[in-house]
Design an enzyme around this catalytic site. Structure first.
Site, mmCIF file in Angstrom:
data_model
loop_
_atom_site.group_PDB
_atom_site.id
_atom_site.type_symbol
_atom_site.label_atom_id
_atom_site.label_comp_id
_atom_site.label_asym_id
_atom_site.label_seq_id
_atom_site.Cartn_x
_atom_site.Cartn_y
_atom_site.Cartn_z
ATOM 1 N N SER A 8 3.751 71.680 61.738
ATOM 2 C CA SER A 8 3.333 71.486 63.583
ATOM 3 C C SER A 8 5.251 71.226 63.838
ATOM 4 O O SER A 8 5.978 70.043 63.277
ATOM 5 C CB SER A 8 2.720 69.931 62.570
ATOM 6 O OG SER A 8 3.339 68.970 64.217
ATOM 7 N N HIS A 31 2.772 75.575 65.067
ATOM 8 C CA HIS A 31 1.556 74.528 65.876
ATOM 9 C C HIS A 31 1.985 73.424 66.635
ATOM 10 O O HIS A 31 3.002 72.979 66.032
ATOM 11 C CB HIS A 31 0.635 73.852 64.314
ATOM 12 C CG HIS A 31 -0.221 72.429 64.957
ATOM 13 N ND1 HIS A 31 -1.618 73.661 65.020
ATOM 14 C CD2 HIS A 31 -0.456 71.491 64.987
ATOM 15 C CE1 HIS A 31 -1.954 72.447 65.320
ATOM 16 N NE2 HIS A 31 -2.216 71.401 65.081
ATOM 17 N N ASP A 33 1.764 70.128 68.982
ATOM 18 C CA ASP A 33 0.346 69.623 69.739
ATOM 19 C C ASP A 33 0.763 68.952 70.530
ATOM 20 O O ASP A 33 1.913 67.998 71.234
ATOM 21 C CB ASP A 33 0.554 68.526 68.647
ATOM 22 C CG ASP A 33 0.013 68.426 67.256
ATOM 23 O OD1 ASP A 33 -0.918 68.763 67.279
ATOM 24 O OD2 ASP A 33 0.847 68.105 65.961
ATOM 25 N N MET A 35 -0.476 66.219 73.750
ATOM 26 C CA MET A 35 -1.100 65.365 73.776
ATOM 27 C C MET A 35 -0.973 64.528 75.362
ATOM 28 O O MET A 35 0.275 64.640 75.482
ATOM 29 C CB MET A 35 -1.167 63.994 72.761
ATOM 30 C CG MET A 35 -1.044 64.577 71.482
ATOM 31 S SD MET A 35 -0.355 62.945 70.370
ATOM 32 C CE MET A 35 0.194 64.606 68.512
ATOM 33 N N HIS A 64 -2.417 73.139 70.071
ATOM 34 C CA HIS A 64 -3.834 71.947 69.769
ATOM 35 C C HIS A 64 -3.573 71.438 70.919
ATOM 36 O O HIS A 64 -2.757 70.252 70.843
ATOM 37 C CB HIS A 64 -3.117 71.550 68.539
ATOM 38 C CG HIS A 64 -4.868 70.986 68.295
ATOM 39 N ND1 HIS A 64 -4.291 69.572 66.756
ATOM 40 C CD2 HIS A 64 -6.000 70.130 68.377
ATOM 41 C CE1 HIS A 64 -5.362 68.877 66.894
ATOM 42 N NE2 HIS A 64 -6.076 69.415 67.912
ATOM 43 N N MET A 66 -4.904 67.651 72.823
ATOM 44 C CA MET A 66 -5.532 66.994 72.338
ATOM 45 C C MET A 66 -5.102 65.884 73.761
ATOM 46 O O MET A 66 -4.507 65.179 73.803
ATOM 47 C CB MET A 66 -4.674 65.885 71.618
ATOM 48 C CG MET A 66 -5.342 66.684 69.709
ATOM 49 S SD MET A 66 -3.713 65.970 68.742
ATOM 50 C CE MET A 66 -2.281 66.678 68.426
ATOM 51 N N MET A 135 -10.118 68.183 61.896
ATOM 52 C CA MET A 135 -9.459 67.609 61.820
ATOM 53 C C MET A 135 -9.446 66.069 60.154
ATOM 54 O O MET A 135 -10.504 65.806 60.155
ATOM 55 C CB MET A 135 -9.009 66.268 63.040
ATOM 56 C CG MET A 135 -8.867 67.113 63.852
ATOM 57 S SD MET A 135 -7.146 67.565 64.586
ATOM 58 C CE MET A 135 -6.041 66.103 63.749
ATOM 59 N N ASP A 173 -5.660 69.896 59.422
ATOM 60 C CA ASP A 173 -4.592 69.744 59.873
ATOM 61 C C ASP A 173 -4.509 67.403 59.767
ATOM 62 O O ASP A 173 -5.675 67.313 60.535
ATOM 63 C CB ASP A 173 -4.552 69.776 62.224
ATOM 64 C CG ASP A 173 -2.980 69.084 62.222
ATOM 65 O OD1 ASP A 173 -2.593 68.418 62.040
ATOM 66 O OD2 ASP A 173 -3.051 69.255 63.744
#
Length: 228
Positions: A8, A31, A33, A35, A64, A66, A135, A173
């Site tokens: 990540s 990975h 993220d 957000m 990913h 979010m 998660m 994750d």
């Protein structure tokens, strides 16, 4: 069945993202993220950074999302260079339609579930997906401790995948490390997101190899593999 490791970038040095991406080029995925400070109470990076990362590394990007309204934004991240796009079940207005659109654009379609969201209510749409992400922490921040209470949920998800005879990856994750990865693999996971366990190591590439070896051994001995 071989384990896959997805370091990540959230745990990397954001001032050196290109170098940090290259430091783990032996990984299966990178990975990323995304957000938006709406779906989760944190703000990370967006489209321009994803585009830059896709140019900076040969490792496929595991996005990913979010974010609120993934139905609108997810397809654009494929154009930015994502090889896999994960949307949250809790945020998607039309998950089947979105999964089909992601696949049609050439990326793997994945759906993530927060810790409190049951997998059972999504059983019927599993065939529309390439991966399910369970998660193992509350989404929004890196460095959180692993939630052991998610292990039964991982097992139930693996059982549903087997029930329908699906070729579906099961990703975990949150708090994945040398001390937790074997339990996740034994429960049914085969794709592992690791943040601080990789980027907090002296040698991130070596950490990726060690985690993969641990997971491979655990998967080979796992009941869900031995029973098939």
């Amino acid at each position: 069945m071989a384990a896959q490791i997805s370091p990540s970038i959230l745990s990397a040095d954001f001032a050196r993202l290109a170098e940090e991406a290259k430091a783990v080029e032996g990984a299966d995925w990178l990975h990323v993220d995304v957000m938006d400070n709406h779906f989760v109470p944190n703000l990370t990076l967006g489209m321009p950074v994803v585009e830059s990362l896709s140019r900076a590394t040969d490792t496929p990007l595991d996005l990913h999302l979010m974010i609120a309204d993934p139905d609108r934004w997810a397809p654009q991240y494929i154009e930015a260079g994502a090889g896999s796009v994960t949307f949250h079940a809790e945020a998607a207005a039309a998950p089947v339609r979105l999964a089909r659109e992601i696949r049609a654009k050439g990326a793997r379609a994945a759906m993530a579930l927060k810790p409190a969201t049951p997998i059972e209510q999504y059983e019927d749409i599993l065939p529309e997906l390439d991966m399910v992400l369970i998660m193992t922490v509350e989404p929004g921040f890196g460095g959180q401790p692993f939630l052991d209470i998610m292990l039964p949920k991982i097992r139930r998800t693996r059982e549903l995948i087997a029930k329908h005879g699906l070729d579906l990856w099961l990703q975990v994750d949150g708090g994945v490390s040398a001390t937790t990865i074997e339990r996740c693999a034994e429960a049914g996971a085969d794709v592992f997101v690791a943040g601080s366990a990789v980027y907090g190591a002296v040698d991130p590439a070596a950490a990726v190899r060690t985690l993969r070896e641990q997971a491979d051994v655990a998967i080979a001995a796992a009941p869900w593999v031995c029973d098939h």
